[in-house]
Design a protein around this motif. Structure first.
Motif, PDB file in Angstrom:
ATOM      1  N   MET A 154       0.933  -1.069   0.155  1.00  0.00           N
ATOM      2  CA  MET A 154      -0.063   0.230  -0.037  1.00  0.00           C
ATOM      3  C   MET A 154       1.020   1.097  -0.243  1.00  0.00           C
ATOM      4  SD  MET A 154      -3.104  -0.489   2.102  1.00  0.00           S
ATOM      5  CE  MET A 154      -4.128  -0.221   0.721  1.00  0.00           C
ATOM      6  N   PRO A 155       0.262   2.396  -0.931  1.00  0.00           N
ATOM      7  CA  PRO A 155       1.181   3.460  -0.597  1.00  0.00           C
ATOM      8  C   PRO A 155       1.166   4.003   1.032  1.00  0.00           C
ATOM      9  CG  PRO A 155      -0.324   3.594  -2.324  1.00  0.00           C
ATOM     10  CD  PRO A 155      -0.688   2.332  -1.826  1.00  0.00           C
ATOM     11  N   ALA A 156       2.605   4.875   0.945  1.00  0.00           N
ATOM     12  CA  ALA A 156       2.958   5.696   2.403  1.00  0.00           C
ATOM     13  C   ALA A 156       1.301   6.471   2.401  1.00  0.00           C
ATOM     14  CB  ALA A 156       3.992   6.391   2.070  1.00  0.00           C
ATOM     15  N   LEU A 157       0.945   7.302   1.212  1.00  0.00           N
ATOM     16  CA  LEU A 157       0.055   8.505   1.913  1.00  0.00           C
ATOM     17  C   LEU A 157      -0.940   7.555   2.025  1.00  0.00           C
ATOM     18  CD1 LEU A 157       0.241  10.431  -2.109  1.00  0.00           C
ATOM     19  CD2 LEU A 157       1.003  10.856   0.537  1.00  0.00           C
ATOM     20  N   VAL A 158      -1.844   6.436   1.532  1.00  0.00           N
ATOM     21  CA  VAL A 158      -2.471   5.667   2.382  1.00  0.00           C
ATOM     22  C   VAL A 158      -2.286   5.529   3.121  1.00  0.00           C
ATOM     23  CG1 VAL A 158      -4.045   2.908   2.278  1.00  0.00           C
ATOM     24  CG2 VAL A 158      -3.508   4.913  -0.197  1.00  0.00           C
ATOM     25  N   LEU A 159      -1.086   4.824   3.984  1.00  0.00           N
ATOM     26  CA  LEU A 159      -1.171   4.132   5.439  1.00  0.00           C
ATOM     27  C   LEU A 159      -0.686   5.597   6.433  1.00  0.00           C
ATOM     28  CD1 LEU A 159       1.272   0.987   4.308  1.00  0.00           C
ATOM     29  CD2 LEU A 159      -1.469   1.579   5.743  1.00  0.00           C
ATOM     30  N   GLY A 191      -3.992   8.297   5.691  1.00  0.00           N
ATOM     31  CA  GLY A 191      -5.102   8.127   5.873  1.00  0.00           C
ATOM     32  C   GLY A 191      -6.309   8.224   4.198  1.00  0.00           C
ATOM     33  N   PHE A 192      -5.102   8.428   3.125  1.00  0.00           N
ATOM     34  CA  PHE A 192      -5.113   9.117   2.150  1.00  0.00           C
ATOM     35  C   PHE A 192      -6.465   7.699   1.291  1.00  0.00           C
ATOM     36  CE2 PHE A 192      -2.386  12.692  -0.058  1.00  0.00           C
ATOM     37  CZ  PHE A 192      -3.058  13.822   1.046  1.00  0.00           C
ATOM     38  N   ALA A 193      -7.499   7.730   0.762  1.00  0.00           N
ATOM     39  CA  ALA A 193      -8.283   7.006  -0.521  1.00  0.00           C
ATOM     40  C   ALA A 193      -7.479   6.713  -0.848  1.00  0.00           C
ATOM     41  CB  ALA A 193      -9.867   7.692  -0.727  1.00  0.00           C
ATOM     42  N   MET A 194      -7.492   5.027  -1.378  1.00  0.00           N
ATOM     43  CA  MET A 194      -6.288   5.064  -2.521  1.00  0.00           C
ATOM     44  C   MET A 194      -6.285   5.799  -4.013  1.00  0.00           C
ATOM     45  SD  MET A 194      -3.929   2.680  -3.043  1.00  0.00           S
ATOM     46  CE  MET A 194      -3.397   0.841  -3.516  1.00  0.00           C
ATOM     47  N   PRO A 195      -7.626   6.207  -4.688  1.00  0.00           N
ATOM     48  CA  PRO A 195      -7.906   6.638  -5.780  1.00  0.00           C
ATOM     49  C   PRO A 195      -6.641   8.390  -5.800  1.00  0.00           C
ATOM     50  CG  PRO A 195      -9.998   5.969  -5.271  1.00  0.00           C
ATOM     51  CD  PRO A 195      -8.931   5.359  -4.555  1.00  0.00           C
ATOM     52  N   VAL A 196      -7.189   8.670  -4.411  1.00  0.00           N
ATOM     53  CA  VAL A 196      -6.836   9.774  -4.424  1.00  0.00           C
ATOM     54  C   VAL A 196      -5.025   9.986  -3.717  1.00  0.00           C
ATOM     55  CG1 VAL A 196      -6.186  11.886  -2.592  1.00  0.00           C
ATOM     56  CG2 VAL A 196      -8.520  10.855  -2.903  1.00  0.00           C
ATOM     57  N   LEU A 233       1.152  10.380  -8.908  1.00  0.00           N
ATOM     58  CA  LEU A 233       1.205  10.383 -10.507  1.00  0.00           C
ATOM     59  C   LEU A 233       1.109  12.375 -10.499  1.00  0.00           C
ATOM     60  CD1 LEU A 233      -1.786   8.729 -12.154  1.00  0.00           C
ATOM     61  CD2 LEU A 233       0.615   7.730 -12.407  1.00  0.00           C
ATOM     62  N   VAL A 234       0.925  13.118  -9.734  1.00  0.00           N
ATOM     63  CA  VAL A 234       0.946  14.513  -9.765  1.00  0.00           C
ATOM     64  C   VAL A 234       2.282  15.695  -9.822  1.00  0.00           C
ATOM     65  CG1 VAL A 234       0.528  17.336  -9.459  1.00  0.00           C
ATOM     66  CG2 VAL A 234      -1.461  15.329 -10.070  1.00  0.00           C
ATOM     67  N   VAL A 235       2.799  15.053  -8.732  1.00  0.00           N
ATOM     68  CA  VAL A 235       3.956  15.353  -8.059  1.00  0.00           C
ATOM     69  C   VAL A 235       5.723  14.950  -9.007  1.00  0.00           C
ATOM     70  CG1 VAL A 235       6.225  14.459  -6.998  1.00  0.00           C
ATOM     71  CG2 VAL A 235       3.059  14.906  -5.297  1.00  0.00           C
ATOM     72  N   PRO A 236       5.406  14.182 -10.103  1.00  0.00           N
ATOM     73  CA  PRO A 236       6.856  14.540 -11.009  1.00  0.00           C
ATOM     74  C   PRO A 236       6.467  15.173 -11.843  1.00  0.00           C
ATOM     75  CG  PRO A 236       5.661  12.081 -10.509  1.00  0.00           C
ATOM     76  CD  PRO A 236       4.572  12.465  -9.702  1.00  0.00           C
ATOM     77  N   PHE A 237       5.261  15.283 -11.743  1.00  0.00           N
ATOM     78  CA  PHE A 237       5.239  16.333 -13.214  1.00  0.00           C
ATOM     79  C   PHE A 237       5.228  18.098 -12.809  1.00  0.00           C
ATOM     80  CE2 PHE A 237       2.333  12.687 -15.111  1.00  0.00           C
ATOM     81  CZ  PHE A 237       2.023  13.350 -16.316  1.00  0.00           C
ATOM     82  N   ILE A 238       5.052  17.764 -12.047  1.00  0.00           N
ATOM     83  CA  ILE A 238       5.037  19.343 -10.703  1.00  0.00           C
ATOM     84  C   ILE A 238       6.909  19.285 -10.617  1.00  0.00           C
ATOM     85  CG2 ILE A 238       4.862  20.499  -8.070  1.00  0.00           C
ATOM     86  CD1 ILE A 238       2.037  19.596  -8.096  1.00  0.00           C
TER      87      ILE A 238
END
Length: 93
Positions: free
Chosen positions: A1-6, A9-14, A20-25
Motif C-alpha cells: 500500500m502507498p505511504a499516503l494511504v498508510l 489515511g488518503f483513499a487509494m484513488p487520491v 502521478l501529479v508530483v513528478p509532473f510538478i
C-alpha cells in the motif's frame, strides 16, 4: 500500500492521483528554471526562430501521420478492426 494511504489515511484513488501529479510538478519546476537560464542567454529573435521551426516540424509530422492513416484506411477503428461508434454532435444545447 502507498505511504499516503498508510501514513495520511488518503483513499487509494487520491493517493494514486497524487503520486502521478508530483513528478509532473517537479518536471515543471525544473523546466521553468532551465528555460529561464536559456532565455537569459539567447536572443528573442533566436527563440522565435527555434519555436517557429518546432511548429513547422510538428505540423509536418502530424500531416504525414494523418496522411498515412488515411491511406491505410484505418480511420476510426478499434484494434480489432471494428469501427468506433461516435455519439451524434449537437450544437447549442
Amino acid at each position: 500500500m502507498p505511504a499516503l494511504v498508510l501514513a495520511l489515511g488518503f483513499a487509494m484513488p487520491v493517493a494514486v492521483g497524487t503520486s502521478l501529479v508530483v513528478p509532473f510538478i517537479l518536471a515543471a519546476v525544473v523546466g521553468s528554471l532551465v528555460g529561464k537560464r536559456v532565455a537569459d542567454r539567447v536572443t528573442g529573435a533566436a527563440l522565435t526562430r527555434v519555436f517557429a521551426t518546432l511548429l513547422v516540424l510538428v505540423a509536418a509530422y502530424v500531416t504525414v501521420r494523418a496522411g498515412s492513416t488515411a491511406r491505410a484506411g484505418a480511420g476510426l477503428r478499434t484494434r480489432r478492426g471494428e469501427r468506433h461508434r461516435l455519439p451524434p454532435v449537437t450544437l447549442g444545447g
